[in-house]
Motif scaffolding. Sequence first.
Motif, PDB file in Angstrom:
ATOM      1  N   LEU A  23       2.502  -5.678  10.026  1.00 47.04           N
ATOM      2  CA  LEU A  23       3.374  -5.291   8.647  1.00 47.04           C
ATOM      3  C   LEU A  23       4.807  -5.764   9.649  1.00 47.04           C
ATOM      4  O   LEU A  23       4.423  -6.214  10.889  1.00 47.04           O
ATOM      5  CB  LEU A  23       3.917  -3.758   8.613  1.00 47.04           C
ATOM      6  CG  LEU A  23       3.089  -2.660   7.629  1.00 47.04           C
ATOM      7  CD1 LEU A  23       3.335  -1.405   7.831  1.00 47.04           C
ATOM      8  CD2 LEU A  23       3.427  -3.417   6.190  1.00 47.04           C
ATOM      9  N   LYS A  24       5.813  -6.401   8.514  1.00 48.60           N
ATOM     10  CA  LYS A  24       6.850  -6.536   9.152  1.00 48.60           C
ATOM     11  C   LYS A  24       8.467  -5.839  10.237  1.00 48.60           C
ATOM     12  O   LYS A  24       7.519  -4.101   9.555  1.00 48.60           O
ATOM     13  CB  LYS A  24       7.914  -7.660   8.143  1.00 48.60           C
ATOM     14  CG  LYS A  24       7.572  -8.696   7.780  1.00 48.60           C
ATOM     15  CD  LYS A  24       8.730  -9.148   7.213  1.00 48.60           C
ATOM     16  CE  LYS A  24       8.239 -10.489   6.204  1.00 48.60           C
ATOM     17  NZ  LYS A  24       8.775 -10.264   5.141  1.00 48.60           N
TER      18      LYS A  24
ATOM     19  N   ASN B 292      -0.092  -1.533  14.564  1.00 47.97           N
ATOM     20  CA  ASN B 292       0.519  -2.828  13.834  1.00 47.97           C
ATOM     21  C   ASN B 292       0.515  -4.382  14.427  1.00 47.97           C
ATOM     22  O   ASN B 292       1.205  -4.599  14.879  1.00 47.97           O
ATOM     23  CB  ASN B 292       2.392  -2.712  13.503  1.00 47.97           C
ATOM     24  CG  ASN B 292       2.565  -3.791  12.356  1.00 47.97           C
ATOM     25  OD1 ASN B 292       1.224  -4.283  11.832  1.00 47.97           O
ATOM     26  ND2 ASN B 292       3.668  -3.108  12.299  1.00 47.97           N
TER      27      ASN B 292
ATOM     28  N   VAL C  99       0.524  -0.707   0.135  1.00 52.69           N
ATOM     29  CA  VAL C  99      -0.116  -0.066  -0.211  1.00 52.69           C
ATOM     30  C   VAL C  99       1.162   1.915   0.174  1.00 52.69           C
ATOM     31  O   VAL C  99       0.177   2.328  -0.276  1.00 52.69           O
ATOM     32  CB  VAL C  99      -1.138   0.035   1.297  1.00 52.69           C
ATOM     33  CG1 VAL C  99      -0.357   0.456   2.396  1.00 52.69           C
ATOM     34  CG2 VAL C  99      -2.157   0.816   0.641  1.00 52.69           C
TER      35      VAL C  99
ATOM     36  N   ALA D 171      10.880  -1.325   7.905  1.00 50.54           N
ATOM     37  CA  ALA D 171      10.307  -0.182   7.864  1.00 50.54           C
ATOM     38  C   ALA D 171      10.848   0.775   7.039  1.00 50.54           C
ATOM     39  O   ALA D 171      10.435   1.587   6.799  1.00 50.54           O
ATOM     40  CB  ALA D 171      10.866   0.263   9.457  1.00 50.54           C
TER      41      ALA D 171
ATOM     42  N   ASN E 219       4.005   6.294   9.063  1.00 51.26           N
ATOM     43  CA  ASN E 219       5.797   6.200   9.145  1.00 51.26           C
ATOM     44  C   ASN E 219       5.611   5.453  10.551  1.00 51.26           C
ATOM     45  O   ASN E 219       5.000   5.410  11.484  1.00 51.26           O
ATOM     46  CB  ASN E 219       6.801   7.176   9.161  1.00 51.26           C
ATOM     47  CG  ASN E 219       7.282   7.156   7.484  1.00 51.26           C
ATOM     48  OD1 ASN E 219       8.075   6.350   6.861  1.00 51.26           O
ATOM     49  ND2 ASN E 219       6.561   8.453   6.799  1.00 51.26           N
ATOM     50  N   PHE E 220       6.761   4.134  10.332  1.00 50.99           N
ATOM     51  CA  PHE E 220       6.844   3.742  12.185  1.00 50.99           C
ATOM     52  C   PHE E 220       8.055   5.362  12.330  1.00 50.99           C
ATOM     53  O   PHE E 220       8.265   5.991  11.853  1.00 50.99           O
ATOM     54  CB  PHE E 220       8.011   3.238  11.894  1.00 50.99           C
ATOM     55  CG  PHE E 220       7.683   1.507  11.022  1.00 50.99           C
ATOM     56  CD1 PHE E 220       6.894   0.499  12.430  1.00 50.99           C
ATOM     57  CD2 PHE E 220       7.327   1.651   9.796  1.00 50.99           C
ATOM     58  CE1 PHE E 220       6.548  -0.396  11.608  1.00 50.99           C
ATOM     59  CE2 PHE E 220       6.794   0.543   9.637  1.00 50.99           C
ATOM     60  CZ  PHE E 220       6.048  -0.661  10.707  1.00 50.99           C
TER      61      PHE E 220
ATOM     62  N   TRP F  18       9.890   0.511   3.483  1.00 52.51           N
ATOM     63  CA  TRP F  18       8.383   1.101   3.801  1.00 52.51           C
ATOM     64  C   TRP F  18       8.489   2.454   3.980  1.00 52.51           C
ATOM     65  O   TRP F  18       8.433   3.429   2.709  1.00 52.51           O
ATOM     66  CB  TRP F  18       7.657   0.620   5.772  1.00 52.51           C
ATOM     67  CG  TRP F  18       6.497   1.837   5.959  1.00 52.51           C
ATOM     68  CD1 TRP F  18       5.698   2.819   6.491  1.00 52.51           C
ATOM     69  CD2 TRP F  18       4.927   1.374   5.596  1.00 52.51           C
ATOM     70  NE1 TRP F  18       4.496   3.011   6.810  1.00 52.51           N
ATOM     71  CE2 TRP F  18       4.512   2.227   5.661  1.00 52.51           C
ATOM     72  CE3 TRP F  18       4.645   0.235   4.033  1.00 52.51           C
ATOM     73  CZ2 TRP F  18       2.833   1.954   5.514  1.00 52.51           C
ATOM     74  CZ3 TRP F  18       3.137  -0.011   4.140  1.00 52.51           C
ATOM     75  CH2 TRP F  18       2.301   0.615   4.623  1.00 52.51           C
ATOM     76  N   PHE F  19       9.369   3.708   4.661  1.00 50.08           N
ATOM     77  CA  PHE F  19       9.427   5.068   4.348  1.00 50.08           C
ATOM     78  C   PHE F  19       9.771   5.024   2.749  1.00 50.08           C
ATOM     79  O   PHE F  19       9.588   5.748   2.690  1.00 50.08           O
ATOM     80  CB  PHE F  19      10.731   4.693   4.815  1.00 50.08           C
ATOM     81  CG  PHE F  19      11.198   6.527   5.223  1.00 50.08           C
ATOM     82  CD1 PHE F  19      10.628   7.478   5.532  1.00 50.08           C
ATOM     83  CD2 PHE F  19      12.009   6.777   4.846  1.00 50.08           C
ATOM     84  CE1 PHE F  19      10.820   9.397   5.068  1.00 50.08           C
ATOM     85  CE2 PHE F  19      12.692   7.952   4.254  1.00 50.08           C
ATOM     86  CZ  PHE F  19      11.802   9.315   4.719  1.00 50.08           C
TER      87      PHE F  19
ATOM     88  N   LEU G  40       7.419   4.933   0.099  1.00 51.30           N
ATOM     89  CA  LEU G  40       6.247   6.085   0.573  1.00 51.30           C
ATOM     90  C   LEU G  40       7.212   7.486  -0.400  1.00 51.30           C
ATOM     91  O   LEU G  40       6.203   8.171  -1.163  1.00 51.30           O
ATOM     92  CB  LEU G  40       6.516   6.707   1.744  1.00 51.30           C
ATOM     93  CG  LEU G  40       5.044   5.801   2.481  1.00 51.30           C
ATOM     94  CD1 LEU G  40       5.688   6.218   4.237  1.00 51.30           C
ATOM     95  CD2 LEU G  40       3.708   6.066   2.034  1.00 51.30           C
TER      96      LEU G  40
END
Lengths: 897, 63
Positions: A242-243, B29, A69, A249, B21-22, A252-253, A256
Amino acid sequence: MDAGIVILISLLYLILLFGIAIYGNKMSKAGQSIVNNPLVYSLSLAVYCTVWTYYGSVGRAAETGLGFVAVYLGPTIMAPIWYMVMRKMILISKQLRVTSIADFLSSRYGKSTFIGVITTIILVFGIIPYISIQLKAIGYSFDLITSQNSSNEFWDSSTFYKDKVNYFTILLAVFTILFGTRSLDPNERHEGLIAAIAFESIVKLIAFLAAGIFAIYFLYDGLADVFTQGANNPITSHLVTLKTNPASATNWFWVLVLSAVSVMFLPRQFHVSVVENNNVSFVRQASWLFPLYLFLISFFVLPIALAGKLSLPTGSEPDMFVLSLPLFHGHEWLALLVYIGGFSAAASMVVVSVISLSIMVSNNLLMPFLLKTRTAAIEGYALLSDRLLYIRRMVIIIILFLAYGFYKSVSSNFPLVSIGLISFTAILQLAPAVLGGMYWSRANKKGAISGLWAGFFIWFITLPIPTLAESGIISKSLLSDGYFSISWLRPYALFGLENVDHISNACIWSMIFNIGLFVVVSLLTTQDVDELAQGDIYVHIEKYSNTPDMEVIRREASVQKLKQLLIRYLGSSKARYLLKNFDGALSDKNADNASQEFINYVEKTLTGAFGSASAKLLLSTDIRRQSVTLEQLNELLNQTKDILEYSQALEEKTTELTKTTQELAAVNTQLKQLDVLKAEFISTVTHELRTPITSIRSFAQMMEKKEDLLPEQKKEFLGIILKECDRIKRLINQVLEVEKIDAEVDSLGESSSIDSTVRLALSRLQPQIEEKNIDLSYQSSDHTIMVNLAEDKMLQVILNLLSNALKFCDAQAGIIRVTLDRNYTENATYLKVYNNGQYISEEYHTKIFEKFTQVKDGNLAKPEGSGLGLYITRKFVEQAGGKVSFISSEKEGTTFI
Amino acid sequence: MIQKRRELRIVTFVSGILLVNFPLISVFNKPVLVFGIPLLFCYIFFLWAFIIFMTYRLSKKQL
């Protein structure tokens, strides 16, 4: 399903698209453009959703759950500020007739040929893998939908002429050529194409939603059922979260970031959102409609992935779940719809990407090269524009077959999304130069070149080369040993950066070097005159967009030569048409020196057709430019800035002045009104004063003349006289009170308790209440409530309200209710006085609190009083920071609050 | 007015970055189902709808 049917339907669909495109072109020529609205604009932006979204998202979701996503959340997060960034890009591009992202950069950095070349190279390298996954998905989905049929034995992907993807590639090439290179438009606008793209966006959305609804509501009992089964099954339970390890992480960032950047700078996105934009204000609507589209197309992805994992035989390709779900469960027609949706997604991406790449390759790569090396030969060509069209067609075919080659050798071994992300990372390399160019005036050509090269180089060694190694084209030892067998040069862990995924590794290092070099080199070196002038346009576009030709460098050229230039490069009919559009040229037809406007017009027209760097080269021989030093130019730019600021300041002054005048006029009318009221007041007051004086006088006279008055009568008369005197005194007091308010004599700082004041007022009025036989009740609050008003003023307020209530309440059966209430939620206190008398008619609702207003009513006896009571009340309450209002109706009586 | 709208756009943008974001996203989560739907799925799609709504509001002529 039979392969013949599928091919036939694919062809029919392409013909339908072509029909839409032709219709769109026709309508736009007739002046009834069907693409000139924000909805179609937003749908055309959905060219962002390719087979990556359509098939690849599900494949990605089957592996990482919601990890897919990020690619759609990135653009969504950008959406709020999209209007600011895109608007600027569009204004700049319209101003300078920029027709591609490469030209956008080249023009910013002094119409540099070199910048255009680098950008084009980065984009060609970057986008070819992306196109290749479209071809892969078309071929794969075709295989799948025809797999249950034996008639497709003819196809054999190992032989070139038997590989159907090859035929699809040819078909797309023909389609693109027909769409994109029919004529050379100076603005590169293709309204018909946009209509077809928007239509394809609708088709792919509907097809995908249909597949989602089928998977969730026909195979399962709704969303909750799919998720619950998915969460309880050990194979899929990890997909609902999410892992959380650092690598995921970071990934993912970066995904984006990549998607947020790509949605603006991908060549096809730039083409549909900037070049094909009809109206800047469409960006406003698109900034929420487009994320909404992404939301809809992403919503069912995870459920479909779960449904595929749970119900399809193991070993099914996750990238094709969308198609294999309906196929496996025997719904061939739904599968066909899904196939067409995927075909739409692929076709729209390929067509727009290849068109925009062909514009860049021809304008920014080949044209400057041709112009520089074969200037003499060029003179011999009758029409450069026709040549350019042939070049573009060749470029389209070459790009598509490069993509085909990449697909055969590399893409077939990788999931769709991982190849797509390689392309996105290439696009990221443009971001510093583009954004820096738009917001930082010191950004210069040398900085941009250094940054672009560095970023491109690092991208190249950290993503495409190792990908080639993985697919066995070059030695696999590169991955474990690093370049030149140096371990800190391992492509996936460059400089020893462990614990991150391939994409983040490439993003981090390329951005460090790209941004670092861009900024440092820009700061250390200087700009030349062209860069400074262009940079000023980009950073301060609002200065130029209102005044079309604010030229700082004067140029000279002969009209005749410019006309020849247009005719030579664009053809005589087109040149005539363009000249007719420009009235300025006709007026000074015979003048030898062309006006600045005309030079600009010619340059812009040529820029639209050939790119800014080529236009500069074309004009260079015929235009003499006033020589300007850097300092002079800087000064000139500052001057124009000053002028702009000055005119803005002037504008502000003017609006201020108008405002003041309006205020003065308002005050004037108010004063006039007051004057009228004062006159009325004087007549009322004198009238009011005369009445008691007359009666005092007559009673006194009576007492003087008739000496035989009975003592009781005398006493009665004296009583009346005293009463009338009181009335006069009251009246005078009120007039004084009004004067005090008008003079704004403040006595703030004191406070009083409402409750005790109300009780005091009631006790004072007790005689009158009893006299009129009124049913009065008072409901107090439980708390002591203080107001910021002196007690005597508060008393006056309450007395006024109460005596009004007394005055006007029903004569026979009067009821008055006083309630004091504290509302803690609103932190407000309400004192309500209710009476059941005459209601206040509409026309007096606003006037009742004005000075000297008396309700005139034939049925009502002339009320006693001057009309000052409620005015005083309002003023006092407002001093204490409160409000007086009332509700009045025929049945309910009147309640003052 | 234009200035205010500009500020609101940037505030929405920045809060969007922080919220997806994390570490903030890890609050949601968790392998928990809300009415049968994963918590993270709910969070992301609600947030998404919210950003769309904010952008819609900001795109209106009157704020």
